[in-house]
Motif scaffolding. Structure first.
Motif, PDB file in Angstrom:
ATOM      1  N   ALA A 151       3.046 -23.528  31.194  1.00  0.00           N
ATOM      2  CA  ALA A 151       2.343 -23.319  30.045  1.00  0.00           C
ATOM      3  C   ALA A 151       3.897 -23.655  28.917  1.00  0.00           C
ATOM      4  O   ALA A 151       3.366 -23.341  27.658  1.00  0.00           O
ATOM      5  CB  ALA A 151       1.656 -22.042  30.218  1.00  0.00           C
ATOM      6  N   ALA A 152       4.897 -22.585  29.337  1.00  0.00           N
ATOM      7  CA  ALA A 152       6.559 -22.667  27.977  1.00  0.00           C
ATOM      8  C   ALA A 152       6.605 -23.950  28.523  1.00  0.00           C
ATOM      9  O   ALA A 152       7.409 -24.294  26.952  1.00  0.00           O
ATOM     10  CB  ALA A 152       7.391 -21.090  28.825  1.00  0.00           C
ATOM     11  N   ALA A 153       6.521 -24.820  29.521  1.00  0.00           N
ATOM     12  CA  ALA A 153       7.063 -25.939  28.728  1.00  0.00           C
ATOM     13  C   ALA A 153       6.485 -27.199  28.163  1.00  0.00           C
ATOM     14  O   ALA A 153       6.264 -28.380  28.546  1.00  0.00           O
ATOM     15  CB  ALA A 153       7.751 -26.296  30.619  1.00  0.00           C
ATOM     16  N   THR A 154       4.819 -26.646  27.669  1.00  0.00           N
ATOM     17  CA  THR A 154       4.132 -28.109  27.346  1.00  0.00           C
ATOM     18  C   THR A 154       4.082 -27.033  25.570  1.00  0.00           C
ATOM     19  O   THR A 154       4.408 -26.607  24.809  1.00  0.00           O
ATOM     20  CB  THR A 154       2.948 -27.655  27.946  1.00  0.00           C
ATOM     21  N   VAL A 155       2.752 -27.534  25.191  1.00  0.00           N
ATOM     22  CA  VAL A 155       2.606 -27.856  23.759  1.00  0.00           C
ATOM     23  C   VAL A 155       1.896 -26.139  23.426  1.00  0.00           C
ATOM     24  O   VAL A 155       2.308 -25.953  22.390  1.00  0.00           O
ATOM     25  CB  VAL A 155       1.691 -29.240  23.715  1.00  0.00           C
ATOM     26  N   VAL A 156       1.589 -25.215  24.817  1.00  0.00           N
ATOM     27  CA  VAL A 156       0.191 -24.793  24.348  1.00  0.00           C
ATOM     28  C   VAL A 156       1.999 -23.450  23.581  1.00  0.00           C
ATOM     29  O   VAL A 156       1.728 -22.569  23.014  1.00  0.00           O
ATOM     30  CB  VAL A 156       0.616 -24.176  25.511  1.00  0.00           C
ATOM     31  N   ALA A 157       3.537 -23.673  23.952  1.00  0.00           N
ATOM     32  CA  ALA A 157       4.446 -22.893  24.334  1.00  0.00           C
ATOM     33  C   ALA A 157       4.545 -22.378  22.498  1.00  0.00           C
ATOM     34  O   ALA A 157       4.503 -20.999  22.305  1.00  0.00           O
ATOM     35  CB  ALA A 157       5.981 -23.300  24.604  1.00  0.00           C
ATOM     36  N   GLY A 158       3.857 -23.216  21.663  1.00  0.00           N
ATOM     37  CA  GLY A 158       4.555 -23.294  20.059  1.00  0.00           C
ATOM     38  C   GLY A 158       3.428 -22.186  19.586  1.00  0.00           C
ATOM     39  O   GLY A 158       2.818 -21.180  18.684  1.00  0.00           O
ATOM     40  N   PRO A 159       1.817 -22.592  19.656  1.00  0.00           N
ATOM     41  CA  PRO A 159       0.800 -21.697  19.209  1.00  0.00           C
ATOM     42  C   PRO A 159       0.914 -20.150  19.609  1.00  0.00           C
ATOM     43  O   PRO A 159       0.851 -19.760  19.324  1.00  0.00           O
ATOM     44  CB  PRO A 159      -0.280 -22.668  19.438  1.00  0.00           C
ATOM     45  N   VAL A 160       1.145 -20.302  21.201  1.00  0.00           N
ATOM     46  CA  VAL A 160       0.747 -18.789  21.561  1.00  0.00           C
ATOM     47  C   VAL A 160       1.935 -18.275  21.526  1.00  0.00           C
ATOM     48  O   VAL A 160       2.021 -16.903  20.595  1.00  0.00           O
ATOM     49  CB  VAL A 160       1.748 -18.812  23.119  1.00  0.00           C
ATOM     50  N   HIS A 161       3.559 -18.522  21.097  1.00  0.00           N
ATOM     51  CA  HIS A 161       4.838 -17.384  20.138  1.00  0.00           C
ATOM     52  C   HIS A 161       3.953 -17.446  19.017  1.00  0.00           C
ATOM     53  O   HIS A 161       4.053 -16.291  18.285  1.00  0.00           O
ATOM     54  CB  HIS A 161       5.754 -18.512  20.092  1.00  0.00           C
ATOM     55  N   ALA A 162       3.341 -18.321  18.247  1.00  0.00           N
ATOM     56  CA  ALA A 162       3.258 -18.534  16.676  1.00  0.00           C
ATOM     57  C   ALA A 162       1.762 -17.254  16.531  1.00  0.00           C
ATOM     58  O   ALA A 162       2.183 -15.929  16.017  1.00  0.00           O
ATOM     59  CB  ALA A 162       2.380 -19.521  16.096  1.00  0.00           C
ATOM     60  N   LEU A 163       0.535 -16.839  17.967  1.00  0.00           N
ATOM     61  CA  LEU A 163       0.217 -16.139  18.076  1.00  0.00           C
ATOM     62  C   LEU A 163       0.736 -14.815  18.150  1.00  0.00           C
ATOM     63  O   LEU A 163       0.815 -13.432  17.164  1.00  0.00           O
ATOM     64  CB  LEU A 163      -1.335 -16.591  19.017  1.00  0.00           C
ATOM     65  N   LEU A 164       2.277 -14.631  19.012  1.00  0.00           N
ATOM     66  CA  LEU A 164       2.528 -13.758  19.028  1.00  0.00           C
ATOM     67  C   LEU A 164       3.063 -12.647  18.101  1.00  0.00           C
ATOM     68  O   LEU A 164       3.088 -11.489  17.693  1.00  0.00           O
ATOM     69  CB  LEU A 164       3.564 -13.451  20.304  1.00  0.00           C
ATOM     70  N   SER A 165       3.401 -13.575  17.215  1.00  0.00           N
ATOM     71  CA  SER A 165       4.423 -13.224  16.041  1.00  0.00           C
ATOM     72  C   SER A 165       3.541 -12.858  14.910  1.00  0.00           C
ATOM     73  O   SER A 165       4.099 -11.959  14.544  1.00  0.00           O
ATOM     74  CB  SER A 165       5.334 -14.614  15.620  1.00  0.00           C
ATOM     75  N   ALA A 166       2.044 -13.665  14.979  1.00  0.00           N
ATOM     76  CA  ALA A 166       1.422 -12.977  13.889  1.00  0.00           C
ATOM     77  C   ALA A 166       0.766 -11.268  14.529  1.00  0.00           C
ATOM     78  O   ALA A 166       0.874 -10.246  13.491  1.00  0.00           O
ATOM     79  CB  ALA A 166       0.210 -14.226  14.083  1.00  0.00           C
TER      80      ALA A 166
END
Length: 60
Positions: free
Chosen positions: A39-54
């Motif tokens: 999952a970290a190597a896909t497009v999903v990584a950006g939104p997940v990182h943004a969610l965790l940062s928020a």
């Protein structure tokens, strides 16, 4: 980077406790761990990182 390492250690500890308590088998934990790298190597990584940062900034 510090946030990523801290979350990785927290999730590793939680996984270790779940395996030790017998709630999760080692093979299941490995499968989930490998899917996380996938999952970290896909497009999903950006939104997940943004969610965790928020979430972290909300508690900070």
């Amino acid at each position: 980077m510090l946030l990523s390492v801290s979350l990785a250690l927290i999730f590793a500890a939680i996984t270790g406790v779940l395996i030790w308590a017998g709630r999760v088998s080692v093979s299941s934990a490995v499968a989930v761990w490998l899917s996380g790298f996938t999952a970290a190597a896909t497009v999903v990584a950006g939104p997940v990182h943004a969610l965790l940062s928020a979430a972290v900034s909300a508690f900070h």
